[in-house]
Design a protein around this motif. Structure first.
Motif, PDB file in Angstrom:
ATOM      1  N   LEU A  97      28.116  38.679  34.852  1.00  0.00           N
ATOM      2  CA  LEU A  97      29.512  38.586  35.283  1.00  0.00           C
ATOM      3  C   LEU A  97      30.309  37.905  34.179  1.00  0.00           C
ATOM      4  CD1 LEU A  97      31.343  39.132  37.827  1.00  0.00           C
ATOM      5  CD2 LEU A  97      31.120  36.696  38.317  1.00  0.00           C
TER       6      LEU A  97
ATOM      7  N   VAL B 200      33.752  36.213  33.282  1.00  0.00           N
ATOM      8  CA  VAL B 200      34.950  35.650  33.894  1.00  0.00           C
ATOM      9  C   VAL B 200      35.901  35.251  32.773  1.00  0.00           C
ATOM     10  CG1 VAL B 200      35.842  33.840  35.412  1.00  0.00           C
ATOM     11  CG2 VAL B 200      33.550  34.781  35.799  1.00  0.00           C
TER      12      VAL B 200
ATOM     13  N   MET C 127      37.475  38.976  36.783  1.00  0.00           N
ATOM     14  CA  MET C 127      36.018  38.874  36.913  1.00  0.00           C
ATOM     15  C   MET C 127      35.449  40.273  36.768  1.00  0.00           C
ATOM     16  SD  MET C 127      35.715  35.894  39.697  1.00  0.00           S
ATOM     17  CE  MET C 127      36.759  34.443  39.460  1.00  0.00           C
TER      18      MET C 127
ATOM     19  N   LYS D 277      32.124  42.819  36.204  1.00  0.00           N
ATOM     20  CA  LYS D 277      30.669  43.017  36.222  1.00  0.00           C
ATOM     21  C   LYS D 277      30.332  43.930  35.052  1.00  0.00           C
ATOM     22  CE  LYS D 277      27.154  44.988  39.306  1.00  0.00           C
ATOM     23  NZ  LYS D 277      26.957  46.364  38.838  1.00  0.00           N
TER      24      LYS D 277
ATOM     25  N   ARG E 147      35.878  45.886  36.949  1.00  0.00           N
ATOM     26  CA  ARG E 147      36.573  44.638  37.307  1.00  0.00           C
ATOM     27  C   ARG E 147      36.402  44.471  38.812  1.00  0.00           C
ATOM     28  NH1 ARG E 147      41.473  42.239  38.999  1.00  0.00           N
ATOM     29  NH2 ARG E 147      42.120  40.500  37.669  1.00  0.00           N
ATOM     30  N   VAL E 148      35.588  43.507  39.191  1.00  0.00           N
ATOM     31  CA  VAL E 148      35.232  43.396  40.607  1.00  0.00           C
ATOM     32  C   VAL E 148      36.108  42.399  41.360  1.00  0.00           C
ATOM     33  CG1 VAL E 148      32.838  44.155  40.378  1.00  0.00           C
ATOM     34  CG2 VAL E 148      33.389  41.743  40.030  1.00  0.00           C
ATOM     35  N   SER E 149      36.735  41.526  40.629  1.00  0.00           N
ATOM     36  CA  SER E 149      37.576  40.547  41.322  1.00  0.00           C
ATOM     37  C   SER E 149      38.456  39.827  40.316  1.00  0.00           C
ATOM     38  CB  SER E 149      36.697  39.539  42.069  1.00  0.00           C
ATOM     39  OG  SER E 149      37.485  38.740  42.903  1.00  0.00           O
TER      40      SER E 149
ATOM     41  N   THR F 243      41.504  36.228  40.163  1.00  0.00           N
ATOM     42  CA  THR F 243      42.355  35.321  40.933  1.00  0.00           C
ATOM     43  C   THR F 243      43.618  35.037  40.127  1.00  0.00           C
ATOM     44  OG1 THR F 243      42.630  33.023  41.666  1.00  0.00           O
ATOM     45  CG2 THR F 243      40.786  33.453  40.205  1.00  0.00           C
TER      46      THR F 243
ATOM     47  N   ILE G 248      34.834  30.907  43.053  1.00  0.00           N
ATOM     48  CA  ILE G 248      35.079  32.344  43.256  1.00  0.00           C
ATOM     49  C   ILE G 248      34.130  33.167  42.372  1.00  0.00           C
ATOM     50  CG2 ILE G 248      36.778  34.208  43.065  1.00  0.00           C
ATOM     51  CD1 ILE G 248      38.958  32.165  43.586  1.00  0.00           C
ATOM     52  N   ALA G 249      33.920  32.681  41.182  1.00  0.00           N
ATOM     53  CA  ALA G 249      33.018  33.403  40.266  1.00  0.00           C
ATOM     54  C   ALA G 249      31.631  33.489  40.879  1.00  0.00           C
ATOM     55  CB  ALA G 249      32.971  32.702  38.914  1.00  0.00           C
TER      56      ALA G 249
ATOM     57  N   ASN H 165      31.334  35.987  43.652  1.00  0.00           N
ATOM     58  CA  ASN H 165      31.268  37.360  43.148  1.00  0.00           C
ATOM     59  C   ASN H 165      29.907  37.676  42.540  1.00  0.00           C
ATOM     60  OD1 ASN H 165      33.780  39.052  43.429  1.00  0.00           O
ATOM     61  ND2 ASN H 165      34.610  37.037  42.907  1.00  0.00           N
TER      62      ASN H 165
ATOM     63  N   ARG I 274      27.754  38.426  45.377  1.00  0.00           N
ATOM     64  CA  ARG I 274      28.066  39.756  45.917  1.00  0.00           C
ATOM     65  C   ARG I 274      27.259  40.841  45.225  1.00  0.00           C
ATOM     66  NH1 ARG I 274      33.981  41.396  44.772  1.00  0.00           N
ATOM     67  NH2 ARG I 274      33.709  43.485  45.633  1.00  0.00           N
TER      68      ARG I 274
END
Ligand SMILES: CC(C)(COP(=O)(O)O)[C@@H](O)C(=O)NCCC(=O)O
Ligand SMILES: [Mn+2]
Length: 897
Positions: free
Chosen positions: A240, A242, A250, A252, A261-263, A265, A360-361, A364, A367
């Motif tokens: 990941l 970040v 974020m 993957k 790009r999975v997430s 903030t 948050i990282a 993810n 996840r």
């Protein structure tokens, strides 16, 4: 003799222009310049092969091809123009320093040396420089590009662009929002178009390149402790990524060009800076960060202890000092903003945002089942508290399962990716050992900003150093930076560092990357993966302090030698001064943060000194000393050879090894030895040293070595096929020590390759000097002469052999190869391609001297037989390494492993 310089800027021709004039010129010249653009027939740079010609020897395998009409310039520069910062990367070629060195050609013919294992463009090496600017000062960035002519080839480029044809289609690769926003400005001011590259693509390409190609790129940072992580290229994905810029992405990453790009903030660097600016009135990000250093977040944050009357909430694993609610304390107190210290606000804010990103990282990563998380982006700025907080969050929430890692070139991912998108430079297949990170030298320092890369012009470098001095104690290093601030347990306590984060702390935290395509891993290392060149671990603070003191104390003496080697002129004195300042500044800088440029070992420090000398154009400080000692030793060589020839085989071998050890006393890098030299002539000291050679030596494997060489009883072992002799110092060391040993091996039918430095370092003999020394010695010795002739060494040097007793018996060859470095030590992960080629058939390695066999490689294991010979000329090292005393000797023999 041509100076083997690392770069030669004499063609630039701006020595005579003073800085102010240069500034004025660059200010008024900011309109598009004639010749500032180049032909581009499409948006993708293409090779113009018209007029292509082979450079150098046609018979050579994979020769360098010069493309005289190809403008290689555009690939010199790429940008990432973000909301707050502009990150710039540029490439400068090593000036073409091909010398007509016949030795090199002969070695190539004989050993079949290739141009490394790279066939693609660019065949020549170069340097990657990293620079950054505030986006709000974009003009400073444009000035910089213009003054260095980066948009049209760069002043380091062999081709000065004045005669380049003009075109409307010059292109610079750029990523980040500013690539769109400022495109017109670039066109207007520099006459170049910006070709936009996708930001995510660039981030991933940049991160993949760094993780694969830079040895000490990734590190963990927990509770103030930084540790480099060795990433296995074959086990890199998935991870990941970040990227913390103004906002946070974020991603993957599953492979090269394979990512999602999975997430993300929206609470990121921009939030810290924006909120911080409103709440504290700070004028810059760095000022805000510096403020946090002195803050105490407990006055702002609501802690578990605040809620539980000072107690832990241990049932769910929360200590009293854990933050229950960031900024929570301010609701219960009847205070206004002015009642809170800006320092405390800044720290509280920094912690809140860093922790949130870390958490948050991790979620993810969870996840997608990812174990490794790399954090990049200029928000981090190598700041210990930020990294500790992120690491804590990841560690805490993953219960130690996942690990936060940081990248040394954290801010340059996007810019690197944009750079990589110029397809033609072929950087994508570079290997770790082909990149050497060097300390940035004499970086310009304007208006409180370090502009990173080395200045192209010597005069400029010197005047910058002089400016440092005028500024007094304020500047202690060319690249100032944060002290190793620790933040206490898990980043939750008040930062405990007493050090001050300098206002310009985050400007740069990386060295210059030297691309040397011809470097290779030494093929005879038993296990290159676990090989560590340095014997002494400088992460031990006491050790670091000791060696820093040694080098500092040696400095004035070295400056005297260096200045004298250049004729003692005023110019030399001025350069000498500048060198001393630059070197001391680097030492001070590294003392503050030893890991600033990756893992630091003693070998790096010793190399830094040599690099620094070269940077100020001292190419061979010990030249006269070396010549004097060579002459004196060559004069007594015939007597020594006669004496040796009168001995039995057994005695001769012992006497030869004794001779090597005794002659290793001639080391101008050792304080103790230099003091000795005032007490007698070279020959007197040599005799004294030989007389003291009492066995057993401190480390004494001579009997085992003798058995391998001569056997025991009736059985006579096979002689070695080829021996590589890593030679050390000039004078007695090479002439009375190593050459007679080489002669013995030759006599026994073993081919001998003398491995010497590519560039001068202290009084070490270089590969360029060796053929003449061998030729002189060969005048008195048939064995050496026959072998040197067979090795092609004497073709030039032996035109006037004096004694006519030439024998026609076929001889095994004696050769000379360069090792690829200019340091008293050697890192066997990065050696010249000729040495790598010579190693293929070798079955014996002899490493001589303190630098090559003790400071480095003492613990190295080889696939073939190895002999390490040195006199320990430093009391502390003797005590630590061999529990002995200064002038003790080491003869360590290890059969093939
Ligand atoms: C620089 C050196 C490694 C060179 O030693 P060499 O390899 O020539 O035997 C050595 O001189 C050294 O470690 N000097 C610094 C320590 C001292 O002055 O005692
Ligand atoms: Mn040496």
């Amino acid at each position: 003799m041509a100076n083997p310089t690392t770069e030669d800027h004499s063609h630039i021709g701006i020595h005579d222009i003073d800085e102010e004039t240069q500034r004025q010129i660059s200010e008024k010249d900011m309109a598009p310049l004639p010749g500032s653009s180049i032909h581009r027939s499409s948006s993708r740079p293409q090779l113009d092969v018209s007029g292509a010609a082979i450079q150098g020897n046609f018979e050579e395998k994979d020769p360098t091809i010069l493309l005289p009409n190809q403008s290689d310039d555009i690939s010199h520069l790429a940008l990432d123009i973000g909301g707050s910062l502009i990150k710039l990367i540029y490439f400068s070629r090593h000036a073409d320093r091909q010398v007509d060195d016949r030795r090199k050609r002969r070695v190539k013919e004989r050993l079949g040396v290739s141009n490394g294992n790279r066939r693609n463009f660019p065949i020549l090496g170069g340097r990657l420089h990293f620079v950054k600017f505030e986006t709000s000062n974009i003009n400073e960035c444009l000035d910089f590009i213009h003054s260095k002519q980066l948009h049209c080839g760069g002043i380091d480029s062999p081709r000065w662009p004045s005669d380049a044809p003009q075109s409307e289609n010059a292109v610079i690769k750029a990523t980040g929002g500013g690539a769109y926003k400022f495109a017109d400005l670039f066109k207007e001011r520099l006459g170049v178009s910006i070709e936009k590259e996708d930001e995510m693509n660039c981030l991933v390409a940049g991160a993949n390149f760094l993780l694969k190609a830079i040895r000490h790129e990734a590190f963990t940072h927990m509770e103030g402790h930084k540790e480099f992580v060795q990433i296995d290229q074959n086990d890199l994905f998935p991870y990941l990524l970040v990227n913390i810029g103004s906002g946070v992405s974020m991603i993957k990453v599953d492979g090269d060009g394979k990512f999602q790009r999975v997430s993300g903030t929206n609470v990121g660097g921009g939030t810290y800076w924006g909120l911080g600016r409103l709440l504290t009135k700070c004028k810059s990000f760095d000022e805000l960060l510096e403020l946090s250093q002195r803050g105490d977040n407990r006055t702002i944050d609501m802690l578990v202890g605040d809620i539980y009357g000072g107690m832990d909430y241990s049932k769910i694993g929360l200590s009293a000092s854990t933050i229950a609610s960031s900024f929570g304390k301010t609701i219960s107190e009847n205070k206004e903003l002015e009642d809170y210290k800006p320092e405390d606000i800044s720290l509280s804010l920094l912690r809140m945002i860093s922790y949130n990103i870390g958490q948050i990282a991790y979620l993810n990563a969870l996840r997608f089942g990812l174990k490794r998380i790399f954090f990049g982006g200029f928000f981090i700025r190598g700041h210990a508290y930020t990294m500790d907080t992120i690491s804590f969050a990841v560690h805490f929430w993953s219960k130690g399962e996942a690990q936060a890692m940081f990248l040394r070139h954290e801010g340059f991912l996007g810019a690197l990716g944009a750079f990589m998108s110029y397809e033609k430079h072929g950087l994508d297949d570079l290997m770790v050992h082909q990149l050497v990170e060097r300390f940035p030298m004499g970086a310009p320092y304007i208006g409180g900003n370090v502009h990173g890369p080395p200045l192209g012009d010597l005069n400029e470098k010197i005047s910058w150093m002089e400016k440092f001095v005028r500024k007094g104690t304020e500047i202690t290093a060319p690249v100032p930076m944060a002290p190793p601030a620790t933040t206490g347990l898990g980043g939750f306590e008040v930062p405990s560092s007493k050090g001050v984060l300098r206002p310009d702390a985050s400007k740069l935290n990386v060295g210059v990357l030297h691309l040397v395509p011809s470097l290779e891993v030494f093929p005879l290392l038993a296990d290159p993966k676990t090989y560590e060149p340095n014997t002494i671990d400088l992460s031990d603070h006491g050790e670091l302090e000791y060696w820093f003191t040694v080098l500092s104390e040696h400095l004035s003496d070295l400056v005297d030698k260096a200045v004298a080697s250049e004729g003692g002129t005023d110019d030399a004195k001025r350069r000498g001064d500048a060198f001393a300042r630059a070197f001391s500044a680097h030492l001070a800088r590294l003392m503050e943060e030893p890991a600033a440029y990756g893992k630091l070992g003693l070998a790096n420090l010793l190399e830094l000194r040599e690099e620094c000398l070269r940077e100020f154009h001292f190419f061979d400080a010990y030249r006269t000393i070396k010549q004097r000692e060579n002459e004196a030793s060559l004069a007594v060589l015939p007597d020594l050879l006669m004496e040796l020839d009168s001995l039995t085989e057994d005695m001769r071998l012992l006497t030869l090894i004794e001779g090597v050890l005794a002659a290793n006393i001639f080391d101008w890098g050792s304080r103790a030895c230099v003091d000795l030299y005032h007490k007698g002539t070279i020959i007197e000291i040599y005799r004294m040293s030989r007389k003291k050679m009492q066995r057993p030596w401190r480390v004494d494997d001579f009997d085992a070595f003798k058995e391998r060489m001569l056997g025991s009883g009736e059985t006579k072992p096979q002689p070695h096929k080829r021996a590589l002799l890593f030679v050390d110092n000039s004078g007695a060391d090479i002439v009375l020590g190593m050459l007679p040993l080489a002669r013995e091996l030759l006599r026994r039918g073993t081919e001998v390759v003398l491995v010497a430095n590519s560039l001068p370092a202290l009084n070490d003999v270089t590969a360029m000097e060796l053929p003449d020394i061998v030729a002189e010695a060969a005048k008195h010795c048939d064995i050496l002469r026959g072998a040197a002739e067979a090795g092609g060494l004497l073709v030039d040097a032996m035109s006037n052999i004096q004694d006519g007793s030439k024998e026609d018996t076929p001889s095994v060859p004696l050769m000379v190869v360069e090792n690829g470095c200019g340091s008293p030590c050697i890192d066997l992960r990065q050696v010249s391609s000729e040495l790598a080629a010579a190693a293929i058939d070798a079955d014996l390695v002899i490493l001589e001297g303190m630098g090559r066999s003790l400071h480095t490689n003492y613990n190295a294991k080889f696939k073939c037989d190895a002999l390490k010979l040195a006199m320990v000329k430093n009391q502390r090292l003797a005590a630590k390494l061999v529990k002995g005393n200064i002038y003790d000797c080491v003869c360590r023999y290890e059969p093939a492993s």
